[in-house]
Design a protein around this motif. Sequence first.
Motif, PDB file in Angstrom:
ATOM      1  N   THR A  41      44.411  40.640  51.532  1.00 39.56           N
ATOM      2  CA  THR A  41      44.427  39.872  50.291  1.00 39.56           C
ATOM      3  C   THR A  41      44.328  40.824  49.111  1.00 39.56           C
ATOM      4  O   THR A  41      43.398  41.624  49.016  1.00 39.56           O
ATOM      5  CB  THR A  41      43.255  38.867  50.249  1.00 39.56           C
ATOM      6  OG1 THR A  41      43.411  37.935  51.317  1.00 39.56           O
ATOM      7  CG2 THR A  41      43.255  38.104  48.929  1.00 39.56           C
ATOM      8  N   ARG A  43      43.974  41.681  45.125  1.00 42.25           N
ATOM      9  CA  ARG A  43      43.474  41.187  43.845  1.00 42.25           C
ATOM     10  C   ARG A  43      44.108  42.025  42.749  1.00 42.25           C
ATOM     11  O   ARG A  43      43.872  43.233  42.661  1.00 42.25           O
ATOM     12  CB  ARG A  43      41.958  41.276  43.764  1.00 42.25           C
ATOM     13  CG  ARG A  43      41.419  40.739  42.428  1.00 42.25           C
ATOM     14  CD  ARG A  43      39.924  40.604  42.439  1.00 42.25           C
ATOM     15  NE  ARG A  43      39.459  40.023  41.177  1.00 42.25           N
ATOM     16  CZ  ARG A  43      38.198  39.692  40.934  1.00 42.25           C
ATOM     17  NH1 ARG A  43      37.278  39.873  41.866  1.00 42.25           N
ATOM     18  NH2 ARG A  43      37.848  39.187  39.782  1.00 42.25           N
ATOM     19  N   GLU A  48      43.945  37.457  39.698  1.00 45.23           N
ATOM     20  CA  GLU A  48      44.503  36.570  40.711  1.00 45.23           C
ATOM     21  C   GLU A  48      44.449  37.228  42.090  1.00 45.23           C
ATOM     22  O   GLU A  48      44.467  38.451  42.214  1.00 45.23           O
ATOM     23  CB  GLU A  48      45.947  36.198  40.374  1.00 45.23           C
ATOM     24  CG  GLU A  48      46.126  35.505  39.028  1.00 45.23           C
ATOM     25  CD  GLU A  48      45.497  34.123  38.975  1.00 45.23           C
ATOM     26  OE1 GLU A  48      45.040  33.631  40.029  1.00 45.23           O
ATOM     27  OE2 GLU A  48      45.468  33.537  37.881  1.00 45.23           O
ATOM     28  N   ARG A  49      44.406  36.383  43.128  1.00 47.69           N
ATOM     29  CA  ARG A  49      44.398  36.860  44.509  1.00 47.69           C
ATOM     30  C   ARG A  49      45.690  36.430  45.211  1.00 47.69           C
ATOM     31  O   ARG A  49      46.113  35.283  45.093  1.00 47.69           O
ATOM     32  CB  ARG A  49      43.178  36.321  45.257  1.00 47.69           C
ATOM     33  CG  ARG A  49      41.854  36.855  44.705  1.00 47.69           C
ATOM     34  CD  ARG A  49      40.673  36.321  45.495  1.00 47.69           C
ATOM     35  NE  ARG A  49      39.408  36.812  44.973  1.00 47.69           N
ATOM     36  CZ  ARG A  49      38.834  37.949  45.330  1.00 47.69           C
ATOM     37  NH1 ARG A  49      39.434  38.711  46.232  1.00 47.69           N
ATOM     38  NH2 ARG A  49      37.682  38.326  44.816  1.00 47.69           N
TER      39      ARG A  49
END
Length: 201
Positions: A41, A43, A48-49
Amino acid sequence: MPSLFPETIAADLGKRKVTVAFLVLFDFTSAPVRLWRGSFTLRTNDGERWKGLGKLGSVSGIQQAVNGNAPEISFTLSGVDDEILRKVRQEFAAEVKGRHAYVLIQFFGVDDPDDPDNQRPLDNPYPIAAARMLRPEYAADRDSGERSVTIKAESLFSLRSRPRYSMYTDSDQRARYPMANDKGFEFVGEVVNKVVTWPDY
């Protein structure tokens, strides 16, 4: 005027390694979904991710609209199971159809030579394409049995010449505003493909 990618330019001028990746934002009805082809994931610097899909996701058809053509973009997710297929078939019309998808680029700088996979974002993501999602397509590999879903999306330029619920004609304009004696489109037919020289000495 400030540079668009100051951190990226500084890293490049400093002889650091700079890489780039595609990010995809799907503006679904219930909630936006952010994805990229990394294995973790991500960032970004805007907070935002972005969920990593690894090699299961791909994007094709990103190109500039030239000569009146509006290219079609394809977003493909491989290795899907029965649950994903069911959701696509049952929820596509309400969740996806007609909604927008955006493709962005994100630059990275690898600061640690001992950890080359630890990529750090440089600057904010930058949008390079926007499209309207139209329909899903399904495929299955006969040998491996792997299934995939592809969402086809049309460029927003595809509707640029289509008037909304009307025609650019004198009769249509007069029908809409009969009391105003509107003549705004009276000479439209005469100027189609007409070459106007300006200034004319």
